[in-house]
Motif scaffolding. Sequence first.
Motif, PDB file in Angstrom:
ATOM      1  N   ARG A 153      13.510 -37.000 -29.491  1.00 19.75           N
ATOM      2  CA  ARG A 153      12.964 -36.330 -28.318  1.00 19.75           C
ATOM      3  C   ARG A 153      13.219 -37.194 -27.090  1.00 19.75           C
ATOM      4  NH1 ARG A 153      10.082 -31.876 -28.558  1.00 19.75           N
ATOM      5  NH2 ARG A 153       9.417 -31.162 -30.586  1.00 19.75           N
ATOM      6  N   CYS A 154      13.544 -36.528 -26.000  1.00 25.73           N
ATOM      7  CA  CYS A 154      13.803 -37.210 -24.739  1.00 25.73           C
ATOM      8  C   CYS A 154      12.498 -37.762 -24.180  1.00 25.73           C
ATOM      9  CB  CYS A 154      14.442 -36.231 -23.753  1.00 25.73           C
ATOM     10  SG  CYS A 154      14.774 -36.944 -22.128  1.00 25.73           S
ATOM     11  N   GLN A 155      12.478 -39.026 -23.833  1.00 22.06           N
ATOM     12  CA  GLN A 155      11.293 -39.647 -23.268  1.00 22.06           C
ATOM     13  C   GLN A 155      10.980 -39.090 -21.889  1.00 22.06           C
ATOM     14  OE1 GLN A 155       9.326 -41.727 -24.838  1.00 22.06           O
ATOM     15  NE2 GLN A 155       7.962 -42.059 -23.123  1.00 22.06           N
ATOM     16  N   SER A 156      11.993 -38.631 -21.174  1.00 21.92           N
ATOM     17  CA  SER A 156      11.810 -38.127 -19.825  1.00 21.92           C
ATOM     18  C   SER A 156      11.203 -36.731 -19.791  1.00 21.92           C
ATOM     19  CB  SER A 156      13.154 -38.124 -19.091  1.00 21.92           C
ATOM     20  OG  SER A 156      13.011 -37.583 -17.808  1.00 21.92           O
ATOM     21  N   CYS A 157      11.796 -35.789 -20.550  1.00 19.10           N
ATOM     22  CA  CYS A 157      11.334 -34.398 -20.493  1.00 19.10           C
ATOM     23  C   CYS A 157      10.498 -33.982 -21.697  1.00 19.10           C
ATOM     24  CB  CYS A 157      12.512 -33.447 -20.322  1.00 19.10           C
ATOM     25  SG  CYS A 157      13.589 -33.315 -21.765  1.00 19.10           S
ATOM     26  N   GLY A 158      10.626 -34.700 -22.807  1.00 17.43           N
ATOM     27  CA  GLY A 158       9.837 -34.387 -23.992  1.00 17.43           C
ATOM     28  C   GLY A 158      10.456 -33.358 -24.918  1.00 17.43           C
ATOM     29  N   TYR A 159      11.621 -32.854 -24.587  1.00 19.38           N
ATOM     30  CA  TYR A 159      12.277 -31.833 -25.402  1.00 19.38           C
ATOM     31  C   TYR A 159      13.265 -32.465 -26.375  1.00 19.38           C
ATOM     32  CZ  TYR A 159      10.157 -28.591 -22.170  1.00 19.38           C
ATOM     33  OH  TYR A 159       9.253 -27.882 -21.435  1.00 19.38           O
ATOM     34  N   PRO A 160      13.559 -31.783 -27.497  1.00 16.77           N
ATOM     35  CA  PRO A 160      14.487 -32.326 -28.494  1.00 16.77           C
ATOM     36  C   PRO A 160      15.884 -32.553 -27.916  1.00 16.77           C
ATOM     37  CG  PRO A 160      13.332 -30.412 -29.363  1.00 16.77           C
ATOM     38  CD  PRO A 160      13.003 -30.495 -27.909  1.00 16.77           C
ATOM     39  N   ILE A 161      16.547 -33.550 -28.459  1.00 18.79           N
ATOM     40  CA  ILE A 161      17.913 -33.874 -28.037  1.00 18.79           C
ATOM     41  C   ILE A 161      18.864 -33.377 -29.109  1.00 18.79           C
ATOM     42  CG2 ILE A 161      19.537 -35.732 -27.533  1.00 18.79           C
ATOM     43  CD1 ILE A 161      17.129 -37.379 -26.576  1.00 18.79           C
ATOM     44  N   THR A 162      19.789 -32.518 -28.717  1.00 23.71           N
ATOM     45  CA  THR A 162      20.842 -32.080 -29.629  1.00 23.71           C
ATOM     46  C   THR A 162      22.121 -32.781 -29.187  1.00 23.71           C
ATOM     47  OG1 THR A 162      21.306 -30.169 -28.218  1.00 23.71           O
ATOM     48  CG2 THR A 162      19.798 -29.823 -30.049  1.00 23.71           C
ATOM     49  N   GLY A 163      22.832 -33.339 -30.122  1.00 22.57           N
ATOM     50  CA  GLY A 163      24.046 -34.076 -29.778  1.00 22.57           C
ATOM     51  C   GLY A 163      23.739 -35.544 -29.541  1.00 22.57           C
ATOM     52  N   GLN A 164      24.446 -36.137 -28.594  1.00 23.32           N
ATOM     53  CA  GLN A 164      24.320 -37.567 -28.329  1.00 23.32           C
ATOM     54  C   GLN A 164      23.078 -37.869 -27.499  1.00 23.32           C
ATOM     55  OE1 GLN A 164      25.957 -39.154 -30.286  1.00 23.32           O
ATOM     56  NE2 GLN A 164      27.926 -39.798 -29.476  1.00 23.32           N
ATOM     57  N   ALA A 165      22.466 -39.000 -27.795  1.00 20.43           N
ATOM     58  CA  ALA A 165      21.310 -39.466 -27.046  1.00 20.43           C
ATOM     59  C   ALA A 165      21.585 -40.870 -26.527  1.00 20.43           C
ATOM     60  CB  ALA A 165      20.072 -39.485 -27.933  1.00 20.43           C
ATOM     61  N   ARG A 166      21.023 -41.179 -25.393  1.00 17.74           N
ATOM     62  CA  ARG A 166      21.125 -42.522 -24.835  1.00 17.74           C
ATOM     63  C   ARG A 166      19.924 -43.308 -25.360  1.00 17.74           C
ATOM     64  NH1 ARG A 166      20.206 -43.609 -18.741  1.00 17.74           N
ATOM     65  NH2 ARG A 166      19.476 -41.487 -19.003  1.00 17.74           N
ATOM     66  N   GLU A 167      20.162 -44.439 -25.998  1.00 15.23           N
ATOM     67  CA  GLU A 167      19.098 -45.261 -26.563  1.00 15.23           C
ATOM     68  C   GLU A 167      18.696 -46.352 -25.574  1.00 15.23           C
ATOM     69  OE1 GLU A 167      19.931 -46.845 -30.404  1.00 15.23           O
ATOM     70  OE2 GLU A 167      20.577 -44.919 -31.188  1.00 15.23           O
ATOM     71  N   VAL A 168      17.387 -46.535 -25.414  1.00 13.29           N
ATOM     72  CA  VAL A 168      16.867 -47.586 -24.549  1.00 13.29           C
ATOM     73  C   VAL A 168      15.912 -48.419 -25.383  1.00 13.29           C
ATOM     74  CG1 VAL A 168      15.536 -48.070 -22.468  1.00 13.29           C
ATOM     75  CG2 VAL A 168      17.014 -46.053 -22.551  1.00 13.29           C
ATOM     76  N   THR A 169      16.187 -49.705 -25.478  1.00 18.58           N
ATOM     77  CA  THR A 169      15.317 -50.605 -26.231  1.00 18.58           C
ATOM     78  C   THR A 169      14.474 -51.386 -25.233  1.00 18.58           C
ATOM     79  OG1 THR A 169      17.034 -50.816 -27.899  1.00 18.58           O
ATOM     80  CG2 THR A 169      15.252 -52.417 -27.971  1.00 18.58           C
ATOM     81  N   PRO A 170      13.166 -51.103 -25.189  1.00 21.54           N
ATOM     82  CA  PRO A 170      12.312 -51.812 -24.234  1.00 21.54           C
ATOM     83  C   PRO A 170      12.181 -53.291 -24.596  1.00 21.54           C
ATOM     84  CG  PRO A 170      11.116 -50.013 -25.300  1.00 21.54           C
ATOM     85  CD  PRO A 170      12.445 -50.118 -25.946  1.00 21.54           C
ATOM     86  N   HIS A 171      12.122 -54.132 -23.601  1.00 23.59           N
ATOM     87  CA  HIS A 171      11.959 -55.564 -23.816  1.00 23.59           C
ATOM     88  C   HIS A 171      10.472 -55.882 -23.922  1.00 23.59           C
ATOM     89  CE1 HIS A 171      12.499 -59.847 -23.587  1.00 23.59           C
ATOM     90  NE2 HIS A 171      11.612 -59.887 -22.620  1.00 23.59           N
ATOM     91  N   SER A 172      10.109 -56.656 -24.921  1.00 20.65           N
ATOM     92  CA  SER A 172       8.720 -57.038 -25.094  1.00 20.65           C
ATOM     93  C   SER A 172       8.651 -58.410 -25.750  1.00 20.65           C
ATOM     94  CB  SER A 172       7.992 -56.013 -25.963  1.00 20.65           C
ATOM     95  OG  SER A 172       6.685 -56.450 -26.227  1.00 20.65           O
ATOM     96  N   ASP A 173       7.923 -59.323 -25.152  1.00 18.77           N
ATOM     97  CA  ASP A 173       7.753 -60.654 -25.726  1.00 18.77           C
ATOM     98  C   ASP A 173       6.615 -60.685 -26.742  1.00 18.77           C
ATOM     99  OD1 ASP A 173       9.811 -61.711 -24.248  1.00 18.77           O
ATOM    100  OD2 ASP A 173       8.505 -62.288 -22.588  1.00 18.77           O
ATOM    101  N   ALA A 174       5.622 -59.833 -26.574  1.00 17.43           N
ATOM    102  CA  ALA A 174       4.419 -59.902 -27.401  1.00 17.43           C
ATOM    103  C   ALA A 174       4.517 -59.065 -28.676  1.00 17.43           C
ATOM    104  CB  ALA A 174       3.220 -59.448 -26.585  1.00 17.43           C
TER     105      ALA A 174
END
Length: 55
Positions: free
Chosen positions: A3-24
């Motif tokens: 699901r798209c983090q921006s709109c909340g709708y399912p993604i069909t096909g290719q998705a852009r992956e974002v890995t959040p940075h977290s130290d904790a």
Amino acid sequence: MKRCQSCGYPITGQAREVTPHSDATARPTLYLHETAEECAAAKRERIASPLRRHR
């Protein structure tokens, strides 16, 4: 299904992956539509769907 983090709708096909940075703590990978147009098209498709209108 991703699901798209921006709109909340399912993604069909290719998705852009974002890995959040977290130290904790570990954070889950976020997915976004490849382009803003794909995100807008997903919104239009859900609004036009006859099944969604009757709920």
